[in-house]
Design an enzyme around this catalytic site. Structure first.
Site, PDB file in Angstrom:
ATOM      1  N   GLY A  21      41.410  40.846  42.311  1.00  0.00           N
ATOM      2  CA  GLY A  21      40.249  41.302  41.630  1.00  0.00           C
ATOM      3  C   GLY A  21      38.862  40.865  42.456  1.00  0.00           C
ATOM      4  N   ASP A  68      46.039  25.805  39.244  1.00  0.00           N
ATOM      5  CA  ASP A  68      45.816  26.319  37.854  1.00  0.00           C
ATOM      6  C   ASP A  68      44.356  25.749  37.335  1.00  0.00           C
ATOM      7  OD1 ASP A  68      45.486  26.897  35.119  1.00  0.00           O
ATOM      8  OD2 ASP A  68      47.511  27.439  35.257  1.00  0.00           O
ATOM      9  N   VAL A  69      43.447  26.407  37.104  1.00  0.00           N
ATOM     10  CA  VAL A  69      41.955  25.872  36.924  1.00  0.00           C
ATOM     11  C   VAL A  69      42.085  24.925  35.593  1.00  0.00           C
ATOM     12  CG1 VAL A  69      40.480  27.402  38.049  1.00  0.00           C
ATOM     13  CG2 VAL A  69      41.261  28.109  35.836  1.00  0.00           C
ATOM     14  N   TYR A 162      37.936  36.994  24.396  1.00  0.00           N
ATOM     15  CA  TYR A 162      37.183  37.097  25.757  1.00  0.00           C
ATOM     16  C   TYR A 162      35.890  37.367  25.496  1.00  0.00           C
ATOM     17  CZ  TYR A 162      36.149  39.502  30.231  1.00  0.00           C
ATOM     18  OH  TYR A 162      35.948  39.938  31.369  1.00  0.00           O
ATOM     19  N   THR A 198      39.918  46.374  38.460  1.00  0.00           N
ATOM     20  CA  THR A 198      40.509  45.148  38.871  1.00  0.00           C
ATOM     21  C   THR A 198      41.860  45.397  38.221  1.00  0.00           C
ATOM     22  OG1 THR A 198      39.671  43.677  37.254  1.00  0.00           O
ATOM     23  CG2 THR A 198      38.549  43.797  39.328  1.00  0.00           C
ATOM     24  N   PRO A 199      42.841  44.487  38.786  1.00  0.00           N
ATOM     25  CA  PRO A 199      44.339  44.520  38.004  1.00  0.00           C
ATOM     26  C   PRO A 199      43.953  44.194  36.641  1.00  0.00           C
ATOM     27  CG  PRO A 199      44.563  43.815  40.368  1.00  0.00           C
ATOM     28  CD  PRO A 199      43.134  43.977  40.036  1.00  0.00           C
ATOM     29  N   MET A 200      43.191  42.941  36.278  1.00  0.00           N
ATOM     30  CA  MET A 200      43.115  42.672  35.036  1.00  0.00           C
ATOM     31  C   MET A 200      42.576  43.553  34.381  1.00  0.00           C
ATOM     32  SD  MET A 200      41.387  38.954  33.544  1.00  0.00           S
ATOM     33  CE  MET A 200      39.666  39.846  33.427  1.00  0.00           C
TER      34      MET A 200
END
Length: 257
Positions: A21, A68-69, A162, A198-200
């Site tokens: 992305g 992984d964050v 979100y 984007t894919p997301m």
């Protein structure tokens, strides 16, 4: 220490969420400008494929590290490793993110899902900044660019977690900018786009394409250009800004006339 040339772009950049992305587009933009880039992603196979693709067209140097964050110990370790291999970090781009339970009503959103979105989008951004700080302090003009969203300013049903996470990033950008600039000269800004192909975004909105969308859609490369500007020495007076990239939609009146 580095000198700013090549359009004022930084020499060494780390991108979280760099395997897909917007993060991938950002890495590509910097690499094509001759910047050394370290990308961080949590999926080993996707990360390897992204690094291989980026390496084929790069003028700069590409490094990749899996993390992984949400994992503070791991994210700290890989940031240190990337800084060591690149000789430092001038810019951190925090692009890692997730969409959560899109389309779910408030009563249907689970606490676990809500926390997961906040942990990745907000806490993960904080952890990346925190662990990049020692390296940014040693840069000539360290800076951070956070990938936010217009969802930090406006809301629609079915995007509760979100929206909350992106709203938090708006204020996190301001708070970090105020805290880090006066003492360390580190600038912090964010780019807040509307829909980006984007894919997301496709996954979250349940579409295979935005070709026939009834609204304007941006390309990830558009956001990469904005990130490049905000990280450039030529934007040295820009600090604490949440830059909306939404075709002006948030500026429109809702008055029914």
């Amino acid at each position: 220490m580095t000198e700013h040339d090549n359009g004022g772009l930084p020499k060494r950049v780390v991108v979280t969420g760099g395997s897909s992305g917007i993060g991938f587009a950002v890495a590509k933009y910097f690499l094509e400008s001759g910047t050394s880039v370290g990308i961080i992603g949590r999926d080993p196979a996707r990360l390897e494929a992204a690094a291989e693709e980026l390496g084929r067209s790069a003028h700069g140097r590409i490094e990749a590290a899996c993390a992984d964050v949400r994992d503070e110990q791991r994210i700290g370790m890989v940031i240190d490793e990337l800084a060591g291999s690149m000789g430092g970090i001038d810019t951190l781009v925090a692009a890692a993110g997730t969409e959560g339970e899109m389309g779910a009503a408030c009563e249907d959103v689970t606490a676990a899902s809500f926390r997961d979105v906040l942990d990745i989008n907000v806490v993960g951004t904080f952890l990346a900044v925190r662990h990049a700080l020692p390296h940014l302090k040693r840069a000539d003009a360290g800076n951070v660019v956070i990938v936010g969203s217009d969802s930090g300013f406006v809301a629609v049903p079915g995007m509760l977690a979100y929206n909350a996470s992106k709203g938090a990033l708006v204020q996190l950008t301001r708070a970090l900018a105020v805290e880090l600039f006066d003492v360390h000269g580190i600038r912090v800004n964010s780019v807040c786009p509307s829909i980006v192909d984007t894919p997301m975004a496709r996954r979250g909105l349940g579409v295979d394409s935005f070709t026939d969308a009834a609204y304007p859609v941006q390309e990830a490369a558009d956001i990469a250009w904005s990130v490049g500007y905000l990280s450039s020495h030529r934007s040295r007076a820009i600090n604490g800004v949440n830059l909306l990239s939404d075709f002006g939609y948030t500026g429109r009146s809702s008055f029914p006339a």
